[in-house]
Design an enzyme around this catalytic site. Sequence first.
Site, PDB file in Angstrom:
ATOM      1  N   HIS A  18      98.056  31.011  -6.046  1.00 47.72           N
ATOM      2  CA  HIS A  18      97.061  32.021  -5.701  1.00 47.72           C
ATOM      3  C   HIS A  18      97.451  32.654  -4.372  1.00 47.72           C
ATOM      4  CE1 HIS A  18      95.242  29.423  -2.714  1.00 47.72           C
ATOM      5  NE2 HIS A  18      94.904  28.508  -3.603  1.00 47.72           N
ATOM      6  N   HIS A  21      98.809  30.529  -1.405  1.00 46.92           N
ATOM      7  CA  HIS A  21     100.199  30.051  -1.503  1.00 46.92           C
ATOM      8  C   HIS A  21     101.169  31.212  -1.306  1.00 46.92           C
ATOM      9  CE1 HIS A  21      98.033  27.449  -4.657  1.00 46.92           C
ATOM     10  NE2 HIS A  21      98.035  26.784  -3.516  1.00 46.92           N
ATOM     11  N   CYS A 126      88.680   1.287  -9.995  1.00 47.22           N
ATOM     12  CA  CYS A 126      88.374   1.379 -11.429  1.00 47.22           C
ATOM     13  C   CYS A 126      89.549   0.772 -12.181  1.00 47.22           C
ATOM     14  CB  CYS A 126      88.182   2.835 -11.857  1.00 47.22           C
ATOM     15  SG  CYS A 126      88.151   3.006 -13.661  1.00 47.22           S
ATOM     16  N   CYS A 129      91.343   3.069 -14.747  1.00 46.75           N
ATOM     17  CA  CYS A 129      92.236   4.072 -14.135  1.00 46.75           C
ATOM     18  C   CYS A 129      93.333   3.425 -13.311  1.00 46.75           C
ATOM     19  CB  CYS A 129      91.503   4.974 -13.147  1.00 46.75           C
ATOM     20  SG  CYS A 129      90.128   5.858 -13.757  1.00 46.75           S
ATOM     21  N   CYS A 144      82.812   5.087 -12.055  1.00 54.77           N
ATOM     22  CA  CYS A 144      84.081   5.818 -12.058  1.00 54.77           C
ATOM     23  C   CYS A 144      83.875   7.250 -12.563  1.00 54.77           C
ATOM     24  CB  CYS A 144      85.067   5.082 -12.959  1.00 54.77           C
ATOM     25  SG  CYS A 144      86.482   6.097 -13.383  1.00 54.77           S
ATOM     26  N   HIS A 147      85.845   7.396 -16.173  1.00 56.54           N
ATOM     27  CA  HIS A 147      85.366   6.571 -17.287  1.00 56.54           C
ATOM     28  C   HIS A 147      83.863   6.357 -17.267  1.00 56.54           C
ATOM     29  CE1 HIS A 147      89.645   5.614 -16.806  1.00 56.54           C
ATOM     30  NE2 HIS A 147      89.614   5.589 -18.117  1.00 56.54           N
ATOM     31  N   LYS A 301      86.823  29.957   1.610  1.00 48.82           N
ATOM     32  CA  LYS A 301      88.267  29.841   1.457  1.00 48.82           C
ATOM     33  C   LYS A 301      88.660  30.133   0.017  1.00 48.82           C
ATOM     34  CE  LYS A 301      92.057  26.568   1.831  1.00 48.82           C
ATOM     35  NZ  LYS A 301      92.439  25.253   1.367  1.00 48.82           N
ATOM     36  N   LYS A 304      91.507  26.822  -5.344  1.00 49.99           N
ATOM     37  CA  LYS A 304      91.354  26.509  -6.747  1.00 49.99           C
ATOM     38  C   LYS A 304      90.165  25.596  -6.975  1.00 49.99           C
ATOM     39  CE  LYS A 304      94.509  24.063  -8.763  1.00 49.99           C
ATOM     40  NZ  LYS A 304      93.685  23.030  -9.350  1.00 49.99           N
TER      41      LYS A 304
HETATM   42  N1  MSP Z   1     101.262  19.765  -1.162  1.00 49.87           N
HETATM   43  C1  MSP Z   1     100.600  19.948   0.077  1.00 49.87           C
HETATM   44  C2  MSP Z   1     101.588  20.319   1.156  1.00 49.87           C
HETATM   45  C3  MSP Z   1     102.682  19.341   1.383  1.00 49.87           C
HETATM   46  S1  MSP Z   1     103.819  19.933   2.565  1.00 49.87           S
HETATM   47  C4  MSP Z   1     104.831  18.635   2.881  1.00 49.87           C
HETATM   48  C5  MSP Z   1      99.552  21.052  -0.052  1.00 49.87           C
HETATM   49  N2  MSP Z   1      99.705  21.871  -1.095  1.00 49.87           N
HETATM   50  S2  MSP Z   1      98.698  23.088  -1.487  1.00 49.87           S
HETATM   51  O1  MSP Z   1      99.267  23.670  -2.660  1.00 49.87           O
HETATM   52  O2  MSP Z   1      97.363  22.610  -1.591  1.00 49.87           O
HETATM   53  O3  MSP Z   1      98.690  24.058  -0.294  1.00 49.87           O
HETATM   54  C6  MSP Z   1      99.862  24.602   0.188  1.00 49.87           C
HETATM   55  C7  MSP Z   1      99.604  25.596   1.286  1.00 49.87           C
HETATM   56  O4  MSP Z   1      98.806  26.670   0.815  1.00 49.87           O
HETATM   57  C8  MSP Z   1      98.880  25.002   2.491  1.00 49.87           C
HETATM   58  O5  MSP Z   1      99.574  25.391   3.647  1.00 49.87           O
HETATM   59  C9  MSP Z   1      97.543  25.653   2.462  1.00 49.87           C
HETATM   60  O6  MSP Z   1      97.036  25.840   3.733  1.00 49.87           O
HETATM   61  C10 MSP Z   1      97.888  26.990   1.811  1.00 49.87           C
HETATM   62  N3  MSP Z   1      96.693  27.603   1.297  1.00 49.87           N
HETATM   63  C11 MSP Z   1      95.920  27.188   0.253  1.00 49.87           C
HETATM   64  N4  MSP Z   1      94.808  27.994   0.212  1.00 49.87           N
HETATM   65  C12 MSP Z   1      94.846  28.901   1.219  1.00 49.87           C
HETATM   66  C13 MSP Z   1      94.115  30.054   1.571  1.00 49.87           C
HETATM   67  N5  MSP Z   1      92.996  30.386   0.982  1.00 49.87           N
HETATM   68  N6  MSP Z   1      94.607  30.863   2.549  1.00 49.87           N
HETATM   69  C14 MSP Z   1      95.815  30.636   3.145  1.00 49.87           C
HETATM   70  N7  MSP Z   1      96.535  29.574   2.820  1.00 49.87           N
HETATM   71  C15 MSP Z   1      95.956  28.538   2.092  1.00 49.87           C
HETATM   72  O7  MSP Z   1      98.688  21.135   0.779  1.00 49.87           O
END
Ligand code: MSP
Length: 680
Positions: A18, A21, A126, A129, A144, A147, A301, A304
């Site tokens: 999204h 990311h 659990c 799980c 849980c 379950h 924010k 997802k």
């Molecule tokens: N997997 C971990 C990171 C491990 S790094 C060794 C993680 N993944 S994530 O997919 O949840 O998020 C990845 C990045 O996307 C994070 O830096 C997070 O801050 C960023 N974003 C997720 N949602 C966001 C917004 N709404 N706005 C800006 N960036 C945000 O965390």
Amino acid sequence: MTTFYLTTPIYYVNGLPHIGHIYTTVVGDTIARYRRLRGDDVFFLTGTDEHGQNIERAAVSRGMTPRELADSIVAAFQETWRRMGMSHDDFVRTTEQRHALGVAEIVRRIEASGDLYSGEHEGWYCASCESFYTEKELLPGNRCPVHESATEWQSEENVYFRLSAYQERLLELYRDSPGFVQPRTRLNEVRSFVESGLRDLSVSRAGLGWGIPFPGRPGQTVYVWLDALTNYISALGFGREGEEAARYRRFWEGGDVRLHLVGKDILRFHAVYWPAFLMSAGLPLPTTVWAHGWWLRDQRKVSKSTGNLVRPDELIERFGTDALRYFLLREMIFGQDAQFSDEGFVDRYNSDLANDLGNTASRVVTLARSAFDGKTPPVACDDNPLIAAAAEAVAGYRAAMEELAFQRALESLWRLLAEANGYLVEREPWKLIKSEGASERVARILYNGLEAVRIVATALLPVMPELAPRVLAAVGSPRPPERFDGPGGLEWGGTATGAPLPAPEPLFPRIDKEAYFNETPAARGRAGGGEAADSGEGSTEDRAPAGRGAGTAPLEKTGGGQARAAARAEEGDGMITIDRFFETELRVATITAAEPVPKSNKLLKLTVDLGGESRQVVAGIAKEYDPGALVGKQVVVVANLEPAKLMGVESQGMVLAASVDGAPVLLHPGREVPNGSRVR
Ligand code: MSP
């Protein structure tokens, strides 16, 4: 030559990319492209974080194996990065063998330094799980979430890392290298977290199938954050020999800049745990961890787990990837939160791209083509006011790019466009062409117009890798430079004289805002949204045994039964299940301070004690309550609400009030109870 290594976080594979990311990756890509044009030796890494309980659960809820889920989501990330023009040098997956070798090596080193020991880890377990749950995740009656059966309080043997032993060295690091955490305000946050005392960290899980086996500890799996963070060096070849580790030596051991770009929610992992792991392993630290803010939509924010999504597909289809890249960089002050709105997007597109850039370019090209027979003017011009304006714009751009102040960098270029426009309007070459034809004066004026646009488009190469070259071709410079300092770079005078000028094509067609918003009103409300919420970024919390991740999103449960029940409730008559209700975490808290929010006659800023945890909550009760009289009162707080900004002040929850004729009346428990007590 500067060796410049930069990374994005690796993304979880439990959902499609999204805007959040995309933002981090666009920032990384822009820096990488800028640095290459500046002549640096660049390595830009991105990738995916594929292990852990959350991924395992997300896979189960979709009836897939974790590997199948990971493969399908990774393909979607890679496709998005390709469409967005990302120029990463490598894409690491934590399920790759090369990564496992790096993790094994860092664990071996940490073990060798005596920082690992076995200890008990306690929680609600659990058996079906084979996993632990936090109290927050459980259904009422400690059941849980998957379950719906009873869980047991159990403890398991885990491997602990002596994080507490690194408190002093971390504080020293923040003191001696204040640039280690950027922006500076975030450094204070990290420092006070460390100053408040570090507890040792559990770095393994027992009986978790989907992870990297912990070297030398049968039955244990490497804690997902230790696993994930190591990607930054495993991808370079750490843990391998000879040539296979050449990049590790060049970019990590011997590199000048090692920059991690992260969102503010994962700063602690990068600025506390990661340097501590590296110190223990005797490895060099990153030079900078840069934490950016969040994209918000409707003050929440984009995430997802809350279903508050901005998916890129529709925007890309309609406006192109480069317009999206431009918008993201122009609109967010790097480091702060920013609001996404469709209207803001269209306005920005129309004013900056369609008008300022697109129209300026096509106007000057059309005039030059008509006066000089489809070519650039036959004479260059090295004495005019735009030369100084261009030098100033380029200097402002470069200085801002060095500081990752993308917004300022773009503003600086747009000042040059404004100057160029003013220059043309003042000299009216369209009139001169009628009176003098293809005179030398006309040639000089139009050369300057073309040259100003060329310089802007050249500086835009890192931001708009697809469209900037097309703008360059449109103004008669079809070969983008390899270096800013080389021929056709950012110096004045790169436009060739008498070169072919193709007929202008509409690069940034103006969007009719009204028609656009009428097209598919449902989609306009939530561009690309509409995907059902499921397990997600709340997992940051799941991964943070040392405390609450700043502003983490509420966890949506994905357990089959519950997901089905939730779906039923969504289809139904507005009724929700009890489980759905209990997703809202209501807790009792005492107000410890209260003050008005500046410039607001409705809002009060409250500090509340949630039982060992202090939170700032903004409440719309200023008209009804005197701040002084509130201190010491107990109230009920929604404790798992996404942080939001109200009148610029962050609110980390919400107090409950009855609404009586539209006026709030606060709810208090019938007698004093311990702070943090759950309200059910
Ligand atoms: N997997 C971990 C990171 C491990 S790094 C060794 C993680 N993944 S994530 O997919 O949840 O998020 C990845 C990045 O996307 C994070 O830096 C997070 O801050 C960023 N974003 C997720 N949602 C966001 C917004 N709404 N706005 C800006 N960036 C945000 O965390």
